[in-house]
Motif scaffolding. Structure first.
Motif, PDB file in Angstrom:
ATOM      1  N   LEU A 163      41.264  53.599   9.227  1.00 17.61           N
ATOM      2  CA  LEU A 163      41.594  52.577   8.222  1.00 17.61           C
ATOM      3  C   LEU A 163      41.692  51.183   8.849  1.00 17.61           C
ATOM      4  O   LEU A 163      41.221  50.199   8.270  1.00 17.61           O
ATOM      5  N   ASP A 164      42.284  51.100  10.050  1.00 17.44           N
ATOM      6  CA  ASP A 164      42.424  49.801  10.719  1.00 17.44           C
ATOM      7  C   ASP A 164      41.050  49.202  11.012  1.00 17.44           C
ATOM      8  O   ASP A 164      40.820  48.009  10.784  1.00 17.44           O
ATOM      9  N   ASP A 165      40.119  50.032  11.516  1.00 19.37           N
ATOM     10  CA  ASP A 165      38.761  49.542  11.823  1.00 19.37           C
ATOM     11  C   ASP A 165      38.085  49.021  10.559  1.00 19.37           C
ATOM     12  O   ASP A 165      37.426  47.977  10.573  1.00 19.37           O
ATOM     13  N   GLU A 166      38.245  49.785   9.462  1.00 22.34           N
ATOM     14  CA  GLU A 166      37.585  49.407   8.220  1.00 22.34           C
ATOM     15  C   GLU A 166      38.132  48.080   7.689  1.00 22.34           C
ATOM     16  O   GLU A 166      37.370  47.192   7.319  1.00 22.34           O
ATOM     17  N   ALA A 167      39.472  47.974   7.704  1.00 18.70           N
ATOM     18  CA  ALA A 167      40.096  46.730   7.203  1.00 18.70           C
ATOM     19  C   ALA A 167      39.687  45.548   8.085  1.00 18.70           C
ATOM     20  O   ALA A 167      39.406  44.450   7.589  1.00 18.70           O
ATOM     21  N   GLN A 168      39.639  45.769   9.403  1.00 16.80           N
ATOM     22  CA  GLN A 168      39.236  44.686  10.326  1.00 16.80           C
ATOM     23  C   GLN A 168      37.800  44.247  10.042  1.00 16.80           C
ATOM     24  O   GLN A 168      37.488  43.058  10.025  1.00 16.80           O
ATOM     25  N   LYS A 251      46.463  46.846   4.845  1.00 14.80           N
ATOM     26  CA  LYS A 251      45.160  47.347   5.316  1.00 14.80           C
ATOM     27  C   LYS A 251      44.468  48.134   4.210  1.00 14.80           C
ATOM     28  O   LYS A 251      43.276  47.966   3.961  1.00 14.80           O
ATOM     29  N   GLN A 252      45.279  48.961   3.540  1.00 16.69           N
ATOM     30  CA  GLN A 252      44.702  49.753   2.450  1.00 16.69           C
ATOM     31  C   GLN A 252      44.179  48.862   1.336  1.00 16.69           C
ATOM     32  O   GLN A 252      43.089  49.069   0.816  1.00 16.69           O
ATOM     33  N   SER A 253      44.977  47.845   0.976  1.00 10.42           N
ATOM     34  CA  SER A 253      44.543  47.006  -0.148  1.00 10.42           C
ATOM     35  C   SER A 253      43.336  46.156   0.242  1.00 10.42           C
ATOM     36  O   SER A 253      42.506  45.823  -0.607  1.00 10.42           O
ATOM     37  N   THR A 254      43.195  45.821   1.532  1.00 12.79           N
ATOM     38  CA  THR A 254      42.013  45.062   1.965  1.00 12.79           C
ATOM     39  C   THR A 254      40.756  45.900   1.740  1.00 12.79           C
ATOM     40  O   THR A 254      39.746  45.411   1.211  1.00 12.79           O
TER      41      THR A 254
END
Ligand code: SF4
Length: 302
Positions: A163-168, A251-254
């Motif tokens: 999730l962190d990679d995707e949001a970044q 992060k989720q909402s991004t």
């Protein structure tokens, strides 16, 4: 602190959605999220061969371990691919870890190096250059993984993006104002020559991945890549972590916001037709793929 679902001792607090979880409920919830992600995108079908990119870091270790468990009763074959970019003092340790996890699970592991495939280590490619090493690394690694997955007859290529990679990635493209690249980040339809990529951990936050490895006894301490701090991603990662701690769920909402936007843009941005690179025949946008373009550049500089 007690688990929100039983009398067990909580080992993690998920600030978003506000739960305390014991080991059993944490592992169950983790694997359920991976299963839901697989089911939601019909990512894996019966009789398919899935090539899993395994660097030996925590993300890919958790990916291989959880897929091996979740798909145990399905007719799906897993094979692991490790790419050795040639980063002194870093990659050797993670390759050992990749061998260990693949060996423990009885999964065939194939190791390929930049040196064998392209004639240079990453360290050599970027020596004395101003360009961020991650740019070279990302291009050649994608190229190598796709080629290898095809060679192995894989139907899908699974990567450990979380999730962190995707949001970044979404945030980086917003910051660069790169709408074209942002739209390329959508799940894509199959293209000739391109093994479809799947990201089964895309709904799981990075810190839960480390914990999942620890509680399953497959965590191996590894240093951060020495080049990691030279990229825009490192600053975006710090910014997103700060925002997440102030506003849990950022992060989720991004990622969710990006998905809503792409759903609305459906039809306005048709997926690009890919051609074949005239040098290596890998799929590409122009006449030469990015990897061959960079190789040409490296040869000229020699
Ligand atoms: Fe490659 Fe950059 Fe990742 Fe290091 S941090 S492994 S250079 S993409």
């Amino acid at each position: 602190m007690k688990c929100s679902f039983c009398d067990g001792r909580a080992i993690i607090t998920q600030r978003h959605p506000g739960l305390h979880l014991c080991k059993e409920h944490f592992v169950e919830g983790f694997e359920r999220r991976v299963e839901e992600t697989l089911a939601c995108g019909s990512m894996v079908k019966e009789k398919e061969k899935i090539a899993v990119a395994v660097s030996g870091g925590k993300d890919s270790t958790a990916l291989l371990f959880s897929l091996h468990r979740i798909l145990a009763n399905r007719e799906v074959e897993l094979v692991a691919i490790t790419v050795d970019e040639g980063i002194a003092g870093y990659r050797d340790d993670t390759i050992k870890a990749a061998r260990a996890i693949a060996g423990q699970l009885g999964i065939e592991l194939h190791i390929f190096s930049f040196r064998e495939e392209y004639g240079y280590d990453l360290d050599e490619m970027v020596h004395g250059k101003k360009v961020a090493p991650c740019t070279f690394c990302g291009v050649f690694r994608k190229h190598c993984l796709n080629k290898t997955a095809k060679r192995l007859g894989a139907d899908k290529l699974a990567t450990g993006h979380n999730l962190d990679d995707e949001a970044q990635s979404v945030m980086m493209n917003y910051l660069k104002g790169d709408f074209e690249r942002l739209m390329r980040f959508r799940p894509r339809r199959a293209q000739p020559g391109l093994v479809p990529r799947i990201k089964p951990l895309r709904a799981v936050p990075e810190k839960e991945i480390a914990l999942y490895c620890m509680v399953n006894g497959v965590f191996s301490e590894s240093r951060e890549c020495p080049y990691a701090n030279l990229s825009l991603r490192a600053d975006v990662r710090d910014m997103m972590n700060r925002l997440e701690s102030l506003f849990p769920g950022t992060k989720q909402s991004t990622v969710r916001g990006f998905e809503k936007m792409t759903a609305r843009a459906q039809g306005s941005y048709a997926q690009m037709q890919l051609a074949s690179c005239r040098q290596c025949a890998e799929p590409c946008v122009k006449q030469l793929c990015k990897a061959c373009e960079l190789l040409e550049q490296l040869k000229q500089e020699k």
